[in-house]
Write an enzyme that holds these catalytic residues in place. Structure first.
Site, PDB file in Angstrom:
ATOM      1  N   GLY A  24      -1.598  -3.997  12.932  1.00 45.12           N
ATOM      2  CA  GLY A  24      -1.725  -2.564  13.159  1.00 45.12           C
ATOM      3  C   GLY A  24      -1.058  -2.033  14.412  1.00 45.12           C
ATOM      4  O   GLY A  24      -1.483  -1.010  14.957  1.00 45.12           O
ATOM      5  N   ASN A  76       6.829   5.282   4.618  1.00 48.50           N
ATOM      6  CA  ASN A  76       6.741   3.852   4.928  1.00 48.50           C
ATOM      7  C   ASN A  76       7.663   3.503   6.084  1.00 48.50           C
ATOM      8  O   ASN A  76       8.709   4.115   6.256  1.00 48.50           O
ATOM      9  CB  ASN A  76       7.162   3.039   3.688  1.00 48.50           C
ATOM     10  CG  ASN A  76       7.090   1.540   3.922  1.00 48.50           C
ATOM     11  OD1 ASN A  76       6.101   1.025   4.473  1.00 48.50           O
ATOM     12  ND2 ASN A  76       8.116   0.805   3.506  1.00 48.50           N
ATOM     13  N   HIS A  88       9.901   0.336   7.440  1.00 53.04           N
ATOM     14  CA  HIS A  88      10.445  -0.966   7.021  1.00 53.04           C
ATOM     15  C   HIS A  88      11.282  -1.535   8.174  1.00 53.04           C
ATOM     16  O   HIS A  88      12.094  -0.804   8.762  1.00 53.04           O
ATOM     17  CB  HIS A  88      11.295  -0.797   5.753  1.00 53.04           C
ATOM     18  CG  HIS A  88      11.821  -2.105   5.271  1.00 53.04           C
ATOM     19  ND1 HIS A  88      11.036  -3.017   4.594  1.00 53.04           N
ATOM     20  CD2 HIS A  88      13.035  -2.678   5.409  1.00 53.04           C
ATOM     21  CE1 HIS A  88      11.756  -4.091   4.330  1.00 53.04           C
ATOM     22  NE2 HIS A  88      12.974  -3.917   4.806  1.00 53.04           N
ATOM     23  N   GLU A 113       8.926   5.080  -6.679  1.00 53.68           N
ATOM     24  CA  GLU A 113       8.582   3.916  -7.508  1.00 53.68           C
ATOM     25  C   GLU A 113       9.504   2.714  -7.252  1.00 53.68           C
ATOM     26  O   GLU A 113       9.205   1.603  -7.671  1.00 53.68           O
ATOM     27  CB  GLU A 113       8.554   4.303  -9.007  1.00 53.68           C
ATOM     28  CG  GLU A 113       9.845   4.817  -9.613  1.00 53.68           C
ATOM     29  CD  GLU A 113      10.251   6.200  -9.103  1.00 53.68           C
ATOM     30  OE1 GLU A 113      11.434   6.520  -9.236  1.00 53.68           O
ATOM     31  OE2 GLU A 113       9.396   6.954  -8.575  1.00 53.68           O
ATOM     32  N   ASP A 145      11.167   0.322  -1.299  1.00 53.95           N
ATOM     33  CA  ASP A 145      12.067   0.688  -0.184  1.00 53.95           C
ATOM     34  C   ASP A 145      13.234   1.566  -0.645  1.00 53.95           C
ATOM     35  O   ASP A 145      14.276   1.620   0.020  1.00 53.95           O
ATOM     36  CB  ASP A 145      12.603  -0.565   0.539  1.00 53.95           C
ATOM     37  CG  ASP A 145      11.485  -1.418   1.123  1.00 53.95           C
ATOM     38  OD1 ASP A 145      10.494  -0.842   1.599  1.00 53.95           O
ATOM     39  OD2 ASP A 145      11.590  -2.651   1.088  1.00 53.95           O
ATOM     40  N   ALA A 152      12.376   0.165  18.137  1.00 52.29           N
ATOM     41  CA  ALA A 152      12.608   1.079  17.012  1.00 52.29           C
ATOM     42  C   ALA A 152      11.315   1.553  16.335  1.00 52.29           C
ATOM     43  O   ALA A 152      11.003   2.742  16.351  1.00 52.29           O
ATOM     44  CB  ALA A 152      13.527   0.405  15.980  1.00 52.29           C
ATOM     45  N   GLU A 153      10.542   0.633  15.761  1.00 55.91           N
ATOM     46  CA  GLU A 153       9.424   1.047  14.896  1.00 55.91           C
ATOM     47  C   GLU A 153       8.425   1.967  15.587  1.00 55.91           C
ATOM     48  O   GLU A 153       8.063   3.018  15.048  1.00 55.91           O
ATOM     49  CB  GLU A 153       8.684  -0.186  14.369  1.00 55.91           C
ATOM     50  CG  GLU A 153       9.528  -1.049  13.463  1.00 55.91           C
ATOM     51  CD  GLU A 153       8.726  -2.154  12.793  1.00 55.91           C
ATOM     52  OE1 GLU A 153       7.617  -1.898  12.308  1.00 55.91           O
ATOM     53  OE2 GLU A 153       9.225  -3.297  12.764  1.00 55.91           O
TER      54      GLU A 153
HETATM   55  C1  GAR Z   1       5.950  -4.122  10.772  1.00 54.63           C
HETATM   56  O1  GAR Z   1       7.052  -4.783  11.320  1.00 54.63           O
HETATM   57  C2  GAR Z   1       6.370  -3.293   9.564  1.00 54.63           C
HETATM   58  O2  GAR Z   1       7.645  -2.717   9.723  1.00 54.63           O
HETATM   59  C3  GAR Z   1       6.402  -4.351   8.494  1.00 54.63           C
HETATM   60  O3  GAR Z   1       5.251  -5.128   8.741  1.00 54.63           O
HETATM   61  C4  GAR Z   1       4.967  -5.123  10.152  1.00 54.63           C
HETATM   62  C5  GAR Z   1       3.539  -4.700  10.340  1.00 54.63           C
HETATM   63  O4  GAR Z   1       3.157  -4.789  11.692  1.00 54.63           O
HETATM   64  N1  GAR Z   1       6.406  -3.769   7.171  1.00 54.63           N
HETATM   65  C6  GAR Z   1       7.068  -4.288   6.148  1.00 54.63           C
HETATM   66  O5  GAR Z   1       7.685  -5.328   6.208  1.00 54.63           O
HETATM   67  C7  GAR Z   1       7.018  -3.456   4.871  1.00 54.63           C
HETATM   68  N2  GAR Z   1       7.993  -3.910   3.931  1.00 54.63           N
HETATM   69  P1  GAR Z   1       1.898  -4.007  12.263  1.00 54.63           P
HETATM   70  O6  GAR Z   1       0.693  -4.333  11.362  1.00 54.63           O
HETATM   71  O7  GAR Z   1       1.719  -4.569  13.651  1.00 54.63           O
HETATM   72  O8  GAR Z   1       2.205  -2.547  12.271  1.00 54.63           O
END
Ligand code: GAR
Length: 199
Positions: free
Chosen positions: A12, A109, A111, A149, A152, A181-182
């Site tokens: 999370g 989402n 990714h 649907e 990604d 980034a994220e």
């Molecule tokens: C993150 O890196 C997210 O981008 C990835 O899972 C991780 C979750 O981390 N998601 C995917 O790969 C979706 N295809 P978090 O629980 O620490 O946020």
């Protein structure tokens, strides 16, 4: 002000980035009203608890292993909480059926790659970063996109590039992509959508 529901499956850290953005005012056009996990005991639930946000576990197993029933249960809960926008923050189950229909163009989402590279079925978490390293790309990054649907495959909202460095492992790269980034583009993208700047 829109109501945001966040779906999680793990640590999370992206949920935390959203909570922090809410507290600092970067995310101001939406409010996180609930966090739903498809796994028991994950740290994301603790983050929600600490932030005083409603949280719930809905597993596929609790829906007799039926994916459509699982999606319906999530959809019903989101509607009960009057959620307008759903954010997948490290949610590792496939969305389908009623949830996708009722929240068309309202699910976002994150990714951990530059879509259309290293994405689609089977590409999640560390596997994405390992695939980027195995291919030998010099630049990767993260993408925030709408969910449809196709895994990604929805419209891209924001992307940010991150350089790959000598000696990177999947774990090191995952951490850099999250930090650079994220955790930045997810709150920004959610604010863009909640404020109506992106439709
Ligand atoms: C993150 O890196 C997210 O981008 C990835 O899972 C991780 C979750 O981390 N998601 C995917 O790969 C979706 N295809 P978090 O629980 O620490 O946020």
């Amino acid at each position: 002000m829109l109501n945001i529901g966040v779906l999680v499956s793990g640590g999370g850290t992206n949920l935390q980035a959203l909570i922090d953005a809410q507290n600092s005012g970067i995310l101001k056009s939406g409010k996180i009203v609930t966090v739903v996990s498809n796994k028991e005991g994950v740290y994301a639930l603790e983050r929600a608890e600490k932030a005083g946000i409603d949280h719930k576990v809905i597993t596929k197993k609790s829906c007799s292993g039926d994916s459509l029933a699982f999606n319906k249960a999530i959809c019903d809960y989101m509607q009960e909480k009057q959620v307008d926008i759903i954010v997948l923050a490290g949610f590792l189950a496939i969305l389908e059926g009623e949830l996708l229909e009722n929240y068309k163009d309202k699910i976002i989402n994150i990714h951990p790659s530059l879509i259309p590279s290293f994405c689609g079925d089977g590409f999640y978490g560390l596997k994405v970063h390992q695939a980027a390293l195995d291919y030998g790309v010099k630049v990767t990054g993260a993408t925030v996109h709408f969910v449809n649907e196709i895994t990604d495959g929805g419209r891209i909202i924001l992307q940010k590039a991150v350089a790959i460095q000598d000696g990177d492992t999947a774990e090191i790269l995952q951490k850099r992509v999250m930090e650079e980034a994220e955790w930045k583009i997810l709150p920004q993208a959610v604010e863009l959508v909640c404020s109506g700047q992106i439709k």
